[in-house]
Design an enzyme around this catalytic site. Sequence first.
Site, mmCIF file in Angstrom:
data_model
loop_
_atom_site.group_PDB
_atom_site.id
_atom_site.type_symbol
_atom_site.label_atom_id
_atom_site.label_comp_id
_atom_site.label_asym_id
_atom_site.label_seq_id
_atom_site.Cartn_x
_atom_site.Cartn_y
_atom_site.Cartn_z
ATOM 1 N N GLU A 39 29.758 -6.859 -6.431
ATOM 2 C CA GLU A 39 29.223 -6.182 -7.615
ATOM 3 C C GLU A 39 30.265 -6.084 -8.727
ATOM 4 O OE1 GLU A 39 27.564 -2.472 -6.170
ATOM 5 O OE2 GLU A 39 25.903 -3.569 -5.196
ATOM 6 N N ASN B 34 27.696 -9.642 -0.817
ATOM 7 C CA ASN B 34 27.439 -9.305 -2.219
ATOM 8 C C ASN B 34 28.707 -8.781 -2.874
ATOM 9 O OD1 ASN B 34 27.045 -7.011 -0.511
ATOM 10 N ND2 ASN B 34 25.912 -5.950 -2.110
ATOM 11 N N GLU C 232 23.616 -14.044 -0.280
ATOM 12 C CA GLU C 232 23.025 -15.360 0.015
ATOM 13 C C GLU C 232 23.557 -16.412 -0.951
ATOM 14 O OE1 GLU C 232 21.550 -12.436 -0.420
ATOM 15 O OE2 GLU C 232 19.502 -12.426 0.325
ATOM 16 N N CYS D 138 24.563 -11.871 -5.210
ATOM 17 C CA CYS D 138 24.083 -11.530 -3.872
ATOM 18 C C CYS D 138 24.835 -12.319 -2.800
ATOM 19 C CB CYS D 138 22.603 -11.849 -3.744
ATOM 20 S SG CYS D 138 21.529 -10.828 -4.758
HETATM 21 N N1 THU Z 1 21.609 -7.908 -2.624
HETATM 22 C C1 THU Z 1 21.983 -9.016 -1.907
HETATM 23 O O1 THU Z 1 23.176 -9.311 -1.742
HETATM 24 N N2 THU Z 1 21.016 -9.800 -1.386
HETATM 25 C C2 THU Z 1 19.680 -9.539 -1.476
HETATM 26 O O2 THU Z 1 18.863 -10.346 -1.058
HETATM 27 C C3 THU Z 1 19.215 -8.282 -2.067
HETATM 28 C C4 THU Z 1 20.229 -7.554 -2.869
HETATM 29 C C5 THU Z 1 22.658 -7.048 -3.176
HETATM 30 C C6 THU Z 1 22.785 -7.097 -4.666
HETATM 31 C C7 THU Z 1 23.409 -5.739 -4.957
HETATM 32 O O3 THU Z 1 24.816 -5.849 -4.799
HETATM 33 C C8 THU Z 1 22.886 -4.851 -3.851
HETATM 34 O O4 THU Z 1 22.386 -5.713 -2.854
HETATM 35 C C9 THU Z 1 21.806 -3.893 -4.297
HETATM 36 O O5 THU Z 1 20.789 -4.562 -4.972
#
Ligand code: THU
Length: 133
Positions: A44, A42, A55, A53
């Site tokens: 941000e 992920n 995935e 995210c």
């Molecule tokens: N996040 C993911 O990378 N994958 C997921 O399936 C759930 C959430 C990340 C997004 C964000 O950077 C952090 O987790 C908190 O939501």
Amino acid sequence: MDYKLLVQKAIEAKQNAYAPYSNFRVGAALLTYDDQIITGCNVEVSSYSLTICAERNAIFQAYSDGRKKFKAIAVAADTKNYISPCGACRQVISDLCGNIDVILINGNNEYQVLKANDLLPFAFSDKELNNRK
Ligand code: THU
């Protein structure tokens, strides 16, 4: 199929997470039909909704590399429970990868294997685009 290596790669990918706002690190590892592994984490952004995210980063990276056929995706986070992929990622997995195995990893590096269709029943897909009244 033994997913130990894929699980290990997802756990390693978690280390690259850029998550200064949530401090919630996620790693993903996507297994292609010819046994290549593509990872993502992920990332941000200060305007939070622009965050992507792990995935989706892995899947879009694979498509960018010209890879479109997959066997499985593993997702790792430092959670007590098995990480639960968000709704947006479930749609992208279903849409761009099909009914692949989805391996969910918890913070103890334990995992369980589900099918993409079980994570997103009754999914919207391109079939609907071509099936208008
Ligand atoms: N996040 C993911 O990378 N994958 C997921 O399936 C759930 C959430 C990340 C997004 C964000 O950077 C952090 O987790 C908190 O939501």
